[in-house]
Design a protein around this motif. Structure first.
Motif, PDB file in Angstrom:
ATOM      1  N   LEU A 358     -12.858   0.710  16.138  1.00 30.28           N
ATOM      2  CA  LEU A 358     -11.785   1.587  15.601  1.00 30.28           C
ATOM      3  C   LEU A 358     -10.985   0.719  14.617  1.00 30.28           C
ATOM      4  N   GLU A 359     -10.251   1.474  13.723  1.00 30.06           N
ATOM      5  CA  GLU A 359      -9.489   0.890  12.554  1.00 30.06           C
ATOM      6  C   GLU A 359      -8.234   1.317  12.374  1.00 30.06           C
ATOM      7  N   ALA A 360      -7.132   0.812  11.891  1.00 26.97           N
ATOM      8  CA  ALA A 360      -5.670   1.044  11.633  1.00 26.97           C
ATOM      9  C   ALA A 360      -5.711   1.653  10.460  1.00 26.97           C
ATOM     10  N   ALA A 361      -5.411   2.888  10.286  1.00 25.84           N
ATOM     11  CA  ALA A 361      -5.261   3.486   8.845  1.00 25.84           C
ATOM     12  C   ALA A 361      -3.949   3.826   8.392  1.00 25.84           C
ATOM     13  N   HIS A 362      -3.672   3.538   7.287  1.00 31.04           N
ATOM     14  CA  HIS A 362      -2.375   3.943   6.621  1.00 31.04           C
ATOM     15  C   HIS A 362      -2.498   5.479   6.227  1.00 31.04           C
ATOM     16  N   VAL A 363      -1.672   6.197   6.545  1.00 29.09           N
ATOM     17  CA  VAL A 363      -1.709   7.376   6.078  1.00 29.09           C
ATOM     18  C   VAL A 363      -1.348   7.728   4.565  1.00 29.09           C
ATOM     19  N   ILE A 364      -0.163   7.330   4.497  1.00 27.82           N
ATOM     20  CA  ILE A 364       0.111   6.775   3.080  1.00 27.82           C
ATOM     21  C   ILE A 364      -0.051   5.301   2.698  1.00 27.82           C
ATOM     22  N   PRO A 365      -0.882   5.392   1.699  1.00 26.27           N
ATOM     23  CA  PRO A 365      -1.831   4.159   1.437  1.00 26.27           C
ATOM     24  C   PRO A 365      -0.672   2.925   1.284  1.00 26.27           C
ATOM     25  N   HIS A 366      -1.403   1.751   1.639  1.00 24.79           N
ATOM     26  CA  HIS A 366      -0.686   0.502   1.633  1.00 24.79           C
ATOM     27  C   HIS A 366      -0.452   0.188   0.131  1.00 24.79           C
ATOM     28  N   THR A 367       0.790  -0.058  -0.198  1.00 25.49           N
ATOM     29  CA  THR A 367       0.956  -0.489  -1.626  1.00 25.49           C
ATOM     30  C   THR A 367       2.040  -1.933  -1.721  1.00 25.49           C
ATOM     31  N   GLY A 368       2.050  -2.388  -0.513  1.00 29.39           N
ATOM     32  CA  GLY A 368       2.928  -3.534  -0.599  1.00 29.39           C
ATOM     33  C   GLY A 368       4.333  -3.085  -0.283  1.00 29.39           C
ATOM     34  N   ASN A 369       4.864  -1.898  -0.146  1.00 22.91           N
ATOM     35  CA  ASN A 369       6.136  -1.465   0.181  1.00 22.91           C
ATOM     36  C   ASN A 369       6.180  -1.477   1.815  1.00 22.91           C
ATOM     37  N   PRO A 370       7.234  -2.239   2.117  1.00 24.38           N
ATOM     38  CA  PRO A 370       7.338  -2.134   3.498  1.00 24.38           C
ATOM     39  C   PRO A 370       7.628  -0.886   4.455  1.00 24.38           C
ATOM     40  N   ALA A 371       8.161  -0.246   3.420  1.00 22.50           N
ATOM     41  CA  ALA A 371       8.404   1.328   4.305  1.00 22.50           C
ATOM     42  C   ALA A 371       7.152   2.302   4.659  1.00 22.50           C
ATOM     43  N   PHE A 372       5.863   1.687   4.238  1.00 22.77           N
ATOM     44  CA  PHE A 372       4.833   2.073   4.514  1.00 22.77           C
ATOM     45  C   PHE A 372       4.073   1.474   5.660  1.00 22.77           C
ATOM     46  N   GLU A 373       4.584   0.350   6.086  1.00 25.14           N
ATOM     47  CA  GLU A 373       4.121  -0.691   7.143  1.00 25.14           C
ATOM     48  C   GLU A 373       4.716  -0.461   8.283  1.00 25.14           C
ATOM     49  N   VAL A 374       4.763   0.882   8.894  1.00 24.58           N
ATOM     50  CA  VAL A 374       5.418   1.060   9.962  1.00 24.58           C
ATOM     51  C   VAL A 374       4.531   2.106  10.836  1.00 24.58           C
ATOM     52  N   PRO A 375       4.570   1.752  12.317  1.00 24.59           N
ATOM     53  CA  PRO A 375       3.607   2.547  13.330  1.00 24.59           C
ATOM     54  C   PRO A 375       3.600   4.243  13.031  1.00 24.59           C
ATOM     55  N   GLU A 376       4.879   4.765  12.357  1.00 20.83           N
ATOM     56  CA  GLU A 376       4.646   6.074  12.190  1.00 20.83           C
ATOM     57  C   GLU A 376       4.107   6.478  10.981  1.00 20.83           C
ATOM     58  N   ASN A 377       3.578   5.390  10.235  1.00 16.05           N
ATOM     59  CA  ASN A 377       2.731   5.828   9.005  1.00 16.05           C
ATOM     60  C   ASN A 377       1.133   5.545   9.407  1.00 16.05           C
ATOM     61  N   SER A 378       0.799   5.388  10.689  1.00 11.74           N
ATOM     62  CA  SER A 378      -0.491   4.836  11.202  1.00 11.74           C
ATOM     63  C   SER A 378      -1.048   5.666  12.122  1.00 11.74           C
ATOM     64  N   LEU A 379      -2.482   5.743  11.944  1.00 15.63           N
ATOM     65  CA  LEU A 379      -3.522   6.440  13.047  1.00 15.63           C
ATOM     66  C   LEU A 379      -4.454   5.249  13.381  1.00 15.63           C
ATOM     67  N   ILE A 380      -5.085   5.513  14.534  1.00 14.96           N
ATOM     68  CA  ILE A 380      -5.939   4.644  14.829  1.00 14.96           C
ATOM     69  C   ILE A 380      -7.353   5.790  14.776  1.00 14.96           C
ATOM     70  N   LEU A 381      -8.169   5.192  14.129  1.00 19.07           N
ATOM     71  CA  LEU A 381      -9.436   6.107  13.789  1.00 19.07           C
ATOM     72  C   LEU A 381     -10.663   5.406  13.991  1.00 19.07           C
ATOM     73  N   ARG A 382     -11.878   5.972  14.492  1.00 22.43           N
ATOM     74  CA  ARG A 382     -13.237   5.452  14.672  1.00 22.43           C
ATOM     75  C   ARG A 382     -13.447   5.232  13.144  1.00 22.43           C
ATOM     76  N   ARG A 383     -14.223   4.293  12.698  1.00 24.22           N
ATOM     77  CA  ARG A 383     -14.611   3.772  11.358  1.00 24.22           C
ATOM     78  C   ARG A 383     -15.037   5.000  10.573  1.00 24.22           C
ATOM     79  N   ASP A 384     -16.176   5.631  10.932  1.00 24.20           N
ATOM     80  CA  ASP A 384     -16.576   6.686  10.129  1.00 24.20           C
ATOM     81  C   ASP A 384     -15.452   7.798  10.039  1.00 24.20           C
ATOM     82  N   VAL A 385     -14.830   8.088  10.867  1.00 30.61           N
ATOM     83  CA  VAL A 385     -13.756   9.207  10.918  1.00 30.61           C
ATOM     84  C   VAL A 385     -12.638   8.778   9.864  1.00 30.61           C
TER      85      VAL A 385
END
Length: 443
Positions: A358-385
């Motif tokens: 399992l991997e934690a995926a940023h939906v809006i990608p990581h840029t260093g902006n803390p606004a994107f480092e929130v749980p509501e911008n995350s999904l837990i996905l199997r590595r291939d998915v």
């Protein structure tokens, strides 16, 4: 150069293209400098001058003079000569006027993204021609981005989201096109100039208002819909709509009409009405004042605001994650822990639970902006998915909450995921963002 210095350089380059000197007062007004005479700008001008010298470009600041003068005053000349050495100012100014500033990407202003630069936008795009000639009209197109926008995109991040794509304007009413007096207007044809206004209301696409300018490359009426192929698109640096304009009002007959009538329509503009929109673009579309930014903060979520402010960084991160594996970052473990807790330690698509896959995926990608480092911008996905998700081959439909897979996956085992309901727990902004990416990748 910092953002302010870049804005100064852009303004001076625009003046140079027009082969005109400019004054400190004009510069101060253009960049929103607090002192009307430009007092205190010296260190920023010095930085611009050094930047030009380091890039081996003509010295832009030599065309900045006091009102009524042809050349910079003695104090400014001292700065210029300290930075670039002995120079004949008349020759330096002539070099500035003769240089092709439109070829320097970072110095191109909002409208300069159109091929040919601002000079073309101000002449060819604004020329007055006889009514009725093909390609002679300018329109403000008001549309629902989700229903009518290219690829169903309401908020383009990259020009490619709309450029060389089809905008589907409803054209089944007698006044699908109107002049501002409500009389029937002409049909959009190839060569017409299009100002693109995506409806801001949530129920009608959640656009950003006036978002870009394009030319119609082609237009065909089919089953009550005018399919317009967009070309030469320029996205405004700062899209604006009624929420932002409401703070100060607007001087535009066309906007008066679309504020009264929010339905999709092509509003044909006379030259003076087009000029009113152009002035608003120069005031709002190139740079937001603090007052406007503060007003918009009342309406935009932190994620939406970060998407707007970090557009370039988000685009760069998207390109990077297409070709690289997940990077280990100091804060990634914290992000993963929060995402695992939020999603119950399981892949939201497959239901798999072994942590090692399992991997934690940023939906809006990581840029260093803390606004994107929130749980509501995350999904837990199997590595291939996760890999397929980042590639835009799997997504979640925001309206139905169902998984959709790309046509490339329909002949694989992943086809079983298509139509599956998921509990994603994403913020609406993140959910809309990922679906726009999926639709764009599917074009």
């Amino acid at each position: 150069m910092n953002a302010l210095q870049l804005e100064i350089a852009r303004f001076l380059a625009w003046k140079a293209i027009a082969k005109k000197r400019t004054t400190y007062q004009e510069l101060a007004e253009a960049i929103g400098w607090p002192h009307p005479t430009g007092r205190g700008l010296g260190k920023n001008l010095y930085a611009v001058l050094h930047y030009m010298h380091d890039k081996r470009l003509p010295p832009l600041t030599t065309i900045l003079v006091r009102k009524g003068h042809r050349y910079p005053d003695d104090d400014a000349l001292d700065y210029i000569r300290e930075a670039i050495g002995a120079v004949d100012i008349a020759d330096a100014q002539e070099n500035v006027f003769q240089y092709d500033w439109g070829s320097i990407q970072e110095l191109r202003a909002v409208a300069d993204d159109l091929p040919g630069g601002r000079a073309i936008w101000r002449s060819s795009f604004r020329k007055q021609v006889d009514a009725g000639d093909a390609g002679s009209h300018a329109f403000l197109l008001k549309f629902n981005g989700e229903l009518h926008g290219p690829g169903g995109v309401s908020r383009p991040i990259d020009p490619r989201d709309w450029d060389d794509q089809v905008l589907s304007m409803p054209w089944d009413s007698p006044r699908a096109s109107s002049w501002t007096d409500k009389s029937p207007g002409p049909q959009v044809v190839a060569g017409d100039v299009l100002y693109l206004w995506a409806n801001e209301e949530e129920a009608f696409g959640s656009g950003l208002g006036l978002t870009g300018i394009a030319k119609a490359k082609d237009a065909h009426l089919k089953d009550g819909v005018l399919e317009i192929l967009l070309a030469e698109l320029a996205l405004l640096k700062s899209p604006f709509g009624f929420r932002s304009l409401g703070a100060t009002g607007w001087n535009s007959t066309v906007l008066d009409r679309i504020n009264e009538d929010r339905s999709p329509r092509a509003w044909a503009m006379k030259p003076d009405e087009q000029a009113e929109i152009d002035e608003l673009i120069l005031s709002y579309g190139s740079r937001k004042s603090d007052a406007i930014s503060s007003l918009e903060l009342q309406h935009l979520s932190p994620l939406d605001r970060a998407l707007s402010d970090d557009r370039d960084a988000v685009l760069a991160a998207e390109e990077e994650r297409k070709t690289t594996t997940v990077k280990a970052r100091p804060e990634q473990q914290k992000f993963r822990e929060a995402a695992m807790l939020r999603h119950g330690g399981r892949c939201v698509v497959t239901g798999f639970t072994p942590p090692t896959v399992l991997e934690a995926a940023h939906v809006i990608p990581h840029t260093g902006n803390p606004a994107f480092e929130v749980p509501e911008n995350s999904l837990i996905l199997r590595r291939d998915v996760h890999s397929l998700f980042d590639a835009g081959m799997i997504a979640i439909n925001p309206k139905s909450g169902l998984i959709v897979v790309s046509s490339e996956l329909k002949a694989t085992a992943y086809r079983k995921l298509d139509g599956k309901s998921v509990m994603h727990k994403l913020a609406p902004e993140s959910l809309s963002y990922q679906f726009r990416r999926f639709k764009k990748a599917s074009l």
